[in-house]
Motif scaffolding. Structure first.
Motif, PDB file in Angstrom:
ATOM      1  N   VAL A  10       5.917  -0.983   8.878  1.00  0.00           N
ATOM      2  CA  VAL A  10       5.317   0.342   8.992  1.00  0.00           C
ATOM      3  C   VAL A  10       5.137   0.999   7.424  1.00  0.00           C
ATOM      4  N   THR A  11       4.007   1.283   6.891  1.00  0.00           N
ATOM      5  CA  THR A  11       3.872   2.015   5.676  1.00  0.00           C
ATOM      6  C   THR A  11       3.593   3.229   5.695  1.00  0.00           C
ATOM      7  N   ARG A  12       4.184   4.284   5.130  1.00  0.00           N
ATOM      8  CA  ARG A  12       3.821   5.771   5.130  1.00  0.00           C
ATOM      9  C   ARG A  12       3.188   5.930   3.973  1.00  0.00           C
ATOM     10  N   THR A  13       2.143   6.608   3.872  1.00  0.00           N
ATOM     11  CA  THR A  13       1.358   7.009   2.755  1.00  0.00           C
ATOM     12  C   THR A  13       0.854   8.222   2.796  1.00  0.00           C
ATOM     13  N   LYS A  14       0.327   8.736   1.616  1.00  0.00           N
ATOM     14  CA  LYS A  14      -0.395  10.202   1.533  1.00  0.00           C
ATOM     15  C   LYS A  14      -0.887  10.421   0.101  1.00  0.00           C
ATOM     16  N   ASN A  15      -2.007  10.362  -0.069  1.00  0.00           N
ATOM     17  CA  ASN A  15      -2.868  10.592  -1.384  1.00  0.00           C
ATOM     18  C   ASN A  15      -2.098   9.579  -2.512  1.00  0.00           C
ATOM     19  N   ARG A  16      -1.860   8.545  -2.315  1.00  0.00           N
ATOM     20  CA  ARG A  16      -1.100   7.608  -3.395  1.00  0.00           C
ATOM     21  C   ARG A  16      -1.847   6.257  -3.371  1.00  0.00           C
ATOM     22  N   PRO A  17      -3.144   6.195  -3.621  1.00  0.00           N
ATOM     23  CA  PRO A  17      -3.817   4.934  -3.464  1.00  0.00           C
ATOM     24  C   PRO A  17      -3.210   4.085  -4.432  1.00  0.00           C
ATOM     25  N   ILE A  18      -2.860   4.290  -5.684  1.00  0.00           N
ATOM     26  CA  ILE A  18      -2.227   3.447  -6.809  1.00  0.00           C
ATOM     27  C   ILE A  18      -1.125   2.512  -6.397  1.00  0.00           C
ATOM     28  N   PHE A  19      -0.277   3.273  -5.444  1.00  0.00           N
ATOM     29  CA  PHE A  19       0.893   2.634  -4.655  1.00  0.00           C
ATOM     30  C   PHE A  19       0.565   1.961  -3.539  1.00  0.00           C
ATOM     31  N   LEU A  20      -0.349   2.573  -2.743  1.00  0.00           N
ATOM     32  CA  LEU A  20      -0.632   1.692  -1.657  1.00  0.00           C
ATOM     33  C   LEU A  20      -1.227   0.582  -1.898  1.00  0.00           C
ATOM     34  N   ALA A  21      -1.841   0.434  -2.961  1.00  0.00           N
ATOM     35  CA  ALA A  21      -2.528  -1.008  -3.422  1.00  0.00           C
ATOM     36  C   ALA A  21      -1.375  -2.041  -3.672  1.00  0.00           C
ATOM     37  N   VAL A  40       0.289   4.363   7.948  1.00  0.00           N
ATOM     38  CA  VAL A  40       0.370   5.810   8.634  1.00  0.00           C
ATOM     39  C   VAL A  40       0.099   6.667   7.578  1.00  0.00           C
ATOM     40  N   ASN A  41      -1.320   7.105   7.632  1.00  0.00           N
ATOM     41  CA  ASN A  41      -1.663   8.124   6.625  1.00  0.00           C
ATOM     42  C   ASN A  41      -1.520   9.459   7.166  1.00  0.00           C
ATOM     43  N   ASP A  42      -0.271   9.838   6.425  1.00  0.00           N
ATOM     44  CA  ASP A  42       0.128  11.162   6.803  1.00  0.00           C
ATOM     45  C   ASP A  42      -0.517  12.361   6.260  1.00  0.00           C
ATOM     46  N   GLY A  43      -1.789  12.868   6.398  1.00  0.00           N
ATOM     47  CA  GLY A  43      -2.496  13.746   6.110  1.00  0.00           C
ATOM     48  C   GLY A  43      -3.091  13.734   4.827  1.00  0.00           C
ATOM     49  N   GLY A  44      -3.198  12.504   4.277  1.00  0.00           N
ATOM     50  CA  GLY A  44      -3.953  12.429   3.143  1.00  0.00           C
ATOM     51  C   GLY A  44      -5.338  12.082   3.207  1.00  0.00           C
ATOM     52  N   ASP A  45      -6.186  11.521   2.230  1.00  0.00           N
ATOM     53  CA  ASP A  45      -7.492  11.512   2.293  1.00  0.00           C
ATOM     54  C   ASP A  45      -7.722   9.793   2.912  1.00  0.00           C
ATOM     55  N   PRO A  46      -8.496   9.955   4.350  1.00  0.00           N
ATOM     56  CA  PRO A  46      -8.700   8.664   4.733  1.00  0.00           C
ATOM     57  C   PRO A  46      -9.475   7.757   4.016  1.00  0.00           C
ATOM     58  N   ALA A  47     -10.407   8.135   3.346  1.00  0.00           N
ATOM     59  CA  ALA A  47     -11.211   7.318   2.313  1.00  0.00           C
ATOM     60  C   ALA A  47     -10.488   6.420   1.342  1.00  0.00           C
ATOM     61  N   ASP A  48      -9.510   6.835   0.955  1.00  0.00           N
ATOM     62  CA  ASP A  48      -8.732   6.076  -0.115  1.00  0.00           C
ATOM     63  C   ASP A  48      -8.222   4.901   0.686  1.00  0.00           C
ATOM     64  N   VAL A  49      -7.501   5.137   2.052  1.00  0.00           N
ATOM     65  CA  VAL A  49      -6.775   4.136   2.650  1.00  0.00           C
ATOM     66  C   VAL A  49      -7.889   3.248   3.488  1.00  0.00           C
ATOM     67  N   GLU A  50      -8.937   3.752   3.700  1.00  0.00           N
ATOM     68  CA  GLU A  50     -10.226   2.962   4.516  1.00  0.00           C
ATOM     69  C   GLU A  50     -10.852   1.912   3.184  1.00  0.00           C
ATOM     70  N   HIS A  51     -10.597   2.307   2.005  1.00  0.00           N
ATOM     71  CA  HIS A  51     -11.354   1.704   0.841  1.00  0.00           C
ATOM     72  C   HIS A  51     -10.451   0.670   0.509  1.00  0.00           C
ATOM     73  N   LEU A  52      -9.146   0.650   0.565  1.00  0.00           N
ATOM     74  CA  LEU A  52      -8.154  -0.386   0.102  1.00  0.00           C
ATOM     75  C   LEU A  52      -8.218  -1.329   1.150  1.00  0.00           C
ATOM     76  N   THR A  53      -7.904  -1.011   2.342  1.00  0.00           N
ATOM     77  CA  THR A  53      -8.038  -1.805   3.553  1.00  0.00           C
ATOM     78  C   THR A  53      -9.196  -2.564   3.695  1.00  0.00           C
ATOM     79  N   SER A  54     -10.176  -2.114   3.226  1.00  0.00           N
ATOM     80  CA  SER A  54     -11.580  -2.914   3.405  1.00  0.00           C
ATOM     81  C   SER A  54     -11.745  -3.980   2.276  1.00  0.00           C
ATOM     82  N   GLN A  55     -10.917  -3.965   1.423  1.00  0.00           N
ATOM     83  CA  GLN A  55     -10.904  -4.924   0.252  1.00  0.00           C
ATOM     84  C   GLN A  55     -10.134  -6.138   0.615  1.00  0.00           C
TER      85      GLN A  55
END
Length: 326
Positions: A10-21, A40-55
């Protein structure tokens, strides 16, 4: 035992794409690959998460489940959402800014698979704190230090004093949640410690010593989304630490009265009084030493002054005697 992946990460994240990557690279670099990842994107921008996972490659994307929260529900509710969205026999919380040695999963799963450890509900590992900072969009390590370098085993007695572990270091059996419940969603901080208390009240937890297998990222100078709660919410940590202890005391008092607690409270008070008295004596000794040092310094200045004047007067007198003899 489940028929799906053995481990739910389980990875919790919120508006930290540099760390999520970095977390995604870290997770998929594990030598043990029988896992699923729930982000689990806890209230952050969904686009950041979707962009990283799509790569990620398709083989990796097929193992990722993403849960988006429109608004933040808090760390413990995010953990619970991630745990419930997965089905692995084992569970581990891998926050977006922390990371593992490549063999973390292989070592911890093997430990819990060993029949000799069947009675243990989970296993924690030697952990290293990595002090980092963000420099022009890069994560730069500053220094490292072992977290609780004296730790040799995981005990309830030690955990009662202070949290001796962090989520990135703890792989546990999913069945634990049936026994002790899920993470306490009423706690904005110290929720992992409170969960550890319940776990250790129920069963033993193993410990893998040796080289660090888990790395806890800390950024004392960062603020906003890039900060750590241990620094950004230090007052809340102190407050909820006290409230958790008070809740447990209240529960025990309701079951068995206050006799034992009153005795222990008095013993603790006496120890605090002794420590306070010792500190007063140390302060008095320090004050006396400062006074002695001040007197020595004054004496030294006096000697220097007198010596300087003596030398100043002595030299003309010697010159005068030489002239008379001449």
């Amino acid at each position: 035992m489940t028929s799906g992946p053995r481990v739910t990460i389980v990875t919790r994240t919120k508006n930290r794409p540099i760390f999520l990557a970095r977390a995604l690279d870290d997770i998929f670099a594990q030598t043990f690959q029988d896992f699923e990842l729930v982000i689990v994107n806890d209230g952050g921008d969904p686009a950041d998460v979707e962009h990283l996972t799509s790569q990620r490659p398709e083989a990796e994307r097929s193992r990722i489940t993403t849960v988006h929260h429109a608004g933040s529900v808090g760390m413990e509710a995010a953990s619970n959402a991630g745990v419930k969205a997965g089905a692995g026999e084992f569970v581990v919380i891998h926050d977006d800014d922390d990371f593992w040695a490549p063999e973390f999963l292989a070592r911890t799963v093997a430990y819990l698979d060993d029949p000799a450890h069947a009675a243990e509900s989970g296993v924690m590992v030697r952990t290293e704190i990595v002090i980092e900072e963000l420099v022009e969009g890069r994560i730069e390590p500053i220094r490292r230090e072992i977290f609780w370098a004296d730790l040799r085993q995981i005990t309830l007695a030690d955990m009662l004093k202070i949290n001796r572990a962090v989520p990135i270091s703890f792989l546990y059996r999913r069945s634990l949640h049936d026994q002790v419940g899920y993470y306490n969603e009423n706690l904005p901080v110290v929720g992992d410690w409170e969960f550890h208390l319940r776990v250790l009240s129920h069963s033993r937890v193993g410990f893998l010593d040796g080289e660090p297998l888990a790395f806890w990222s800390q950024r004392p100078e960062s603020d906003g989304h890039h900060s750590n709660s241990i620094f950004a919410k230090v007052d809340e940590h102190a407050r909820f630490d006290a409230l958790v202890r008070d809740d447990y005391l209240r529960s025990e008092a309701a079951q068995g009265g206050l006799g034992t607690m009153l005795y222990l409270a008095r013993a603790l008070s006496q120890q605090e009084e002794l420590m306070a008295a010792q500190q007063r004596r140390l302060d008095e000794s320090a004050a006396k030493l400062d006074h002695i040092l001040e007197r020595l310094e004054a004496l030294n200045q006096t000697v220097v002054a007198r010596t300087s004047v003596g030398e100043f007067v002595k030299k003309p007198m010697l010159l005068l005697r030489k002239l008379k003899r001449g």
